[in-house]
Design an enzyme around this catalytic site. Sequence first.
Site, PDB file in Angstrom:
ATOM      1  N   GLU A  64      -2.982   2.252  -7.588  1.00 24.69           N
ATOM      2  CA  GLU A  64      -3.368   2.853  -6.542  1.00 24.69           C
ATOM      3  C   GLU A  64      -2.693   4.351  -6.504  1.00 24.69           C
ATOM      4  O   GLU A  64      -1.610   4.752  -5.778  1.00 24.69           O
ATOM      5  CB  GLU A  64      -3.105   2.376  -5.030  1.00 24.69           C
ATOM      6  CG  GLU A  64      -3.576   2.875  -3.798  1.00 24.69           C
ATOM      7  CD  GLU A  64      -2.770   2.631  -2.704  1.00 24.69           C
ATOM      8  OE1 GLU A  64      -3.089   2.927  -1.687  1.00 24.69           O
ATOM      9  OE2 GLU A  64      -1.685   1.974  -3.053  1.00 24.69           O
ATOM     10  N   HIS A  69       0.908  -1.342  -0.009  1.00 24.02           N
ATOM     11  CA  HIS A  69       0.216  -0.145   0.013  1.00 24.02           C
ATOM     12  C   HIS A  69       0.796   1.433  -0.055  1.00 24.02           C
ATOM     13  O   HIS A  69       1.780   1.197   0.563  1.00 24.02           O
ATOM     14  CB  HIS A  69      -0.792  -0.119   1.178  1.00 24.02           C
ATOM     15  CG  HIS A  69      -1.899   1.073   1.229  1.00 24.02           C
ATOM     16  ND1 HIS A  69      -1.688   2.082   1.467  1.00 24.02           N
ATOM     17  CD2 HIS A  69      -3.282   0.879   0.970  1.00 24.02           C
ATOM     18  CE1 HIS A  69      -2.884   2.976   1.205  1.00 24.02           C
ATOM     19  NE2 HIS A  69      -3.889   2.109   0.769  1.00 24.02           N
TER      20      HIS A  69
END
Length: 215
Positions: free
Chosen positions: A135, A65
């Site tokens: 992302e 992430h």
Amino acid sequence: MARKFFVEVVVAPAFVHIPLVQSKLRKEIAVSAQNCWVKGNGAYTGEISADMLEDIKVPWVILGHSERRSLLKESEEFVAEKTQYALSKGLKVILCVGETLDQRESNQTFDVISKQVQPVASKVKDWSNIVVAYEPVWAIGTGKAQEVHQQLRDWLKDNVSPEVSQSTRIIYGGSVSAKNSDELATQPDVDGFLVGGASLKPEFADVVKSGEKST
């Protein structure tokens, strides 16, 4: 015969809330951890291993992430090692990749992303349990999302295999909401979403329904 769709839904609560969430969810909704350690059980105080997630029957984990890459300085190689170990324990991995705004403005988007994916490709042969999540740490338009997703799919074709390119789901995680999910879902290389803030609001149901509109 009308075409039928199945939208797979995975939720990723904080570690301490995983058992509660598991007890409340319908059986068709899976649970993911937000991270796991790079190795198995051992003297790694405070870390959660893939083995522990396996023990409590958590089938998914998010790795790489953007917040962990930026705040905790997790390198591409480290994320690849975590991915390899999690897969070895039978977990499914949501592998996050993406660029910063500065990198985007410097036209470095795909250079950055390919450097993030390459170490994984060098360590992992079976991609059947990997979902790639693009992302960007800033919101971009629908067309730009499709552009990067197509580049990712082409990279997988050239550097892993055509079969992996076709079968690997590439989902989008840049400020997805009910306002843009329908349009994003119609993009040919957008296979789903990594939803942030909108997942905590009633509109999340509308985002899930957008999956039924996918081409």
